[in-house]
Scaffold this motif. Structure first.
Motif, short mmCIF file in Angstrom:
data_model
loop_
_atom_site.label_atom_id
_atom_site.label_comp_id
_atom_site.label_asym_id
_atom_site.label_seq_id
_atom_site.Cartn_x
_atom_site.Cartn_y
_atom_site.Cartn_z
N MET A 1 0.85 -1.19 0.00
CA MET A 1 0.00 0.00 0.00
C MET A 1 0.87 1.23 0.00
N ARG A 2 0.54 2.21 -0.83
CA ARG A 2 1.28 3.46 -0.88
C ARG A 2 0.36 4.61 -0.53
N CYS A 3 0.91 5.58 0.17
CA CYS A 3 0.13 6.77 0.53
C CYS A 3 0.37 7.85 -0.49
N THR A 4 -0.66 8.56 -0.87
CA THR A 4 -0.50 9.69 -1.77
C THR A 4 0.13 10.83 -1.00
N PRO A 5 1.28 11.35 -1.43
CA PRO A 5 1.93 12.44 -0.69
C PRO A 5 1.02 13.66 -0.61
N VAL A 6 1.03 14.31 0.55
CA VAL A 6 0.27 15.54 0.72
C VAL A 6 0.99 16.65 -0.03
N PRO A 7 0.28 17.45 -0.86
CA PRO A 7 0.96 18.54 -1.57
C PRO A 7 1.60 19.50 -0.58
N THR A 8 2.82 19.85 -0.88
CA THR A 8 3.54 20.78 -0.02
C THR A 8 4.18 21.86 -0.86
N ASP A 9 4.56 22.95 -0.19
CA ASP A 9 5.29 23.99 -0.90
C ASP A 9 6.75 23.95 -0.45
N ALA A 10 7.53 24.85 -0.99
CA ALA A 10 8.97 24.81 -0.73
C ALA A 10 9.29 25.00 0.75
N ARG A 11 8.42 25.76 1.46
CA ARG A 11 8.73 26.01 2.86
C ARG A 11 8.57 24.76 3.71
N THR A 12 7.62 23.89 3.38
CA THR A 12 7.40 22.72 4.21
C THR A 12 8.31 21.57 3.83
N THR A 13 8.89 21.59 2.64
CA THR A 13 9.77 20.49 2.25
C THR A 13 11.23 20.80 2.55
N ALA A 36 19.08 6.07 11.83
CA ALA A 36 19.36 5.69 10.44
C ALA A 36 18.22 6.13 9.53
N ALA A 37 17.00 5.99 10.01
CA ALA A 37 15.85 6.41 9.21
C ALA A 37 15.85 7.91 8.98
N LEU A 38 16.16 8.67 10.02
CA LEU A 38 16.09 10.13 9.92
C LEU A 38 17.16 10.71 8.99
N ARG A 39 18.15 9.94 8.66
CA ARG A 39 19.18 10.41 7.73
C ARG A 39 18.75 10.23 6.27
N ARG A 40 17.56 9.66 6.08
CA ARG A 40 17.01 9.49 4.74
C ARG A 40 15.75 10.34 4.59
N PRO A 41 15.29 10.56 3.36
CA PRO A 41 14.00 11.23 3.19
C PRO A 41 12.88 10.40 3.80
N ALA A 42 11.86 11.06 4.30
CA ALA A 42 10.73 10.34 4.88
C ALA A 42 10.02 9.53 3.79
N PRO A 43 9.62 8.30 4.09
CA PRO A 43 8.98 7.47 3.07
C PRO A 43 7.54 7.91 2.82
N THR A 44 7.00 7.47 1.69
CA THR A 44 5.60 7.75 1.37
C THR A 44 4.75 6.49 1.46
N ASP A 45 5.30 5.41 2.00
CA ASP A 45 4.52 4.19 2.18
C ASP A 45 4.52 3.81 3.66
N LEU A 46 3.92 2.68 3.96
CA LEU A 46 3.74 2.26 5.35
C LEU A 46 4.68 1.13 5.75
N THR A 47 5.75 0.92 5.01
CA THR A 47 6.69 -0.14 5.34
C THR A 47 7.31 0.09 6.72
N PRO A 48 7.22 -0.87 7.63
CA PRO A 48 7.79 -0.67 8.98
C PRO A 48 9.29 -0.41 8.93
N LEU A 49 9.77 0.37 9.87
CA LEU A 49 11.21 0.61 9.97
C LEU A 49 11.89 -0.64 10.50
N PRO A 50 13.00 -1.05 9.87
CA PRO A 50 13.70 -2.25 10.36
C PRO A 50 14.47 -1.95 11.64
N VAL A 51 14.41 -2.89 12.57
CA VAL A 51 15.16 -2.80 13.82
C VAL A 51 15.99 -4.07 13.96
#
Length: 392
Positions: A1-13, A36-51
């Protein structure tokens, strides 16, 4: 399942600015997964973070052996869980430099945070047990032992300037954002409790004078003791007991279901603060602080005595009439915060009494360097900086 990204402007990205704190070093597999996750762009899907258990990281679990340990068995009061929680919570405050702001509401990270929170909340409830009646809890917080042995007593009677500097480093994680966690309660309270809480918070933020905001006064005190007053500067140095104090506030503040506990936590702070603040002002003056180095605590001696009455009578009493703000939860919040503070106090005093010589042990993960010596005054007469008409 993929989430549709919320439209953002330059200030929020855009990422946060370079003045925001940097990410700390991991202290175990859970904090390593978050960092490790925070050093990457935030994902747009619901895949759990690996631990997992990366090679070379310290174990922070009951078994102590990273080879056969489930990371989720980690001690909820330990370094790994507390740092992971703190980093997750900080995304709702100032954030971190070069971290995608979209992580704040990322479902995979929120799912991981929720699991950490449930473990920590269960630990707090075990620590408190069945709370006594609220009136008894509040009355108990008003009692000050004449011969206490906590950090403020130690610093006043026998503490060193280096121990005072350590104490400020521990406290900087909260006091440089003082009152921010409690602001989460404002939209969740009805009037008149909301108005009363805002009146208290108005004082916390300087009563219209930015330079008098309590966070600014604390920063000035840090500078007076030769410390770096930059927000988050000592995150890597501060151990789990200090993180847990701040995390308790954030946990209560970020959950509407825990708003009564947050009010109890706030009441505990306002009730217990004046006597301790008076001792710390005396201690810091004894240790050579300038007026700037004691102003923060001198301010709290009077301000919190007034705030205690406001919180008790104009915040708590109206809430007791609401069905979803039971007195037992207010009592739990006050006692949970007190237990977290007790753990920090025990850590500080035990560390300061250890070491090869009495008072030589450090309470931080990384000992503070000695401050640079102040420059010698310039030769010649000192300039008279008093206003005209007062130079007598």
């Amino acid at each position: 399942m993929r989430c549709t990204p919320v439209p953002t402007d330059a200030r929020t990205t855009a990422t946060t600015t370079a003045t925001d704190p940097v990410l700390p070093a991991a202290r175990g597999p859970l904090s390593a997964a978050v960092l490790a996750a925070l050093r990457r762009p935030a994902p747009t899907d619901l895949t759990p973070l690996p631990v997992s258990v990366p090679t070379g990281l310290p174990a922070d679990s009951r078994s102590g052996d990273p080879r056969d340990t489930d990371p989720w068995d980690a001690d909820p009061w330990g370094e790994d869980v507390q740092l992971a929680l703190y980093v997750c919570y900080e995304l709702h405050y100032r954030g971190f430099a070069d971290v995608d702001p979209a992580w704040e509401w990322s479902p995979p990270l929120l799912a991981l945070r929720g699991r950490l929170e449930r473990a920590f909340l269960e630990a707090l409830r075990r620590e408190v047990g069945e709370p006594p009646p609220l009136a008894d809890v509040l009355a108990g917080l008003l009692v000050e032992p004449p011969d206490g042995d906590g950090p403020s007593y130690h610093l006043r009677s026998a503490g060193t300037r280096q121990q005072a500097r350590e104490y400020l480093a521990h406290r900087s994680l909260y006091h440089l954002k003082e009152a921010d966690p409690q602001m989460w309660a404002v939209p969740r309270l009805p009037n008149p409790a909301k108005a009363a809480l805002v009146a208290v918070q108005y004082d916390e933020y300087g009563a219209g004078r930015p330079e008098r905001a309590h966070a600014e006064l604390f920063a000035g005190m840090m500078a007076d003791f030769g410390l770096d007053p930059t927000y988050g500067a000592y995150l890597d140095a501060v151990p789990a007991p200090a993180l847990a104090v701040v995390n308790t506030m954030s946990l209560f503040g970020l959950h509407r279901s825990l708003r009564a506990a947050l009010v109890g936590q706030f009441a505990a702070v306002e009730i217990t603060s004046p006597p301790g603040a008076a001792r710390l002002a005396e201690a810091f003056e004894r240790l050579g602080a300038s007026p700037r180095g004691t102003l923060f605590y001198r301010e709290h001696v009077l301000a919190d005595a007034v705030h205690e009455q406001l919180v008790r009578h104009t915040v708590i009493e109206p809430l007791l009439t609401l069905p979803d703000c039971p007195a037992q939860e207010i009592a739990f919040g006050a006692l949970a915060y007190a237990r977290a503070e007790d753990r920090l106090a025990d850590h500080l005093t035990a560390a300061w009494r250890s070491g090869p010589e009495p008072g030589s042990g450090s309470s931080l993960r990384v000992p503070l360097p000695e401050p640079a010596p102040e420059p010698a005054p310039a030769a010649g007469p000192r300039p008279d900086l008093r206003p005209e008409g007062t130079r007598r």
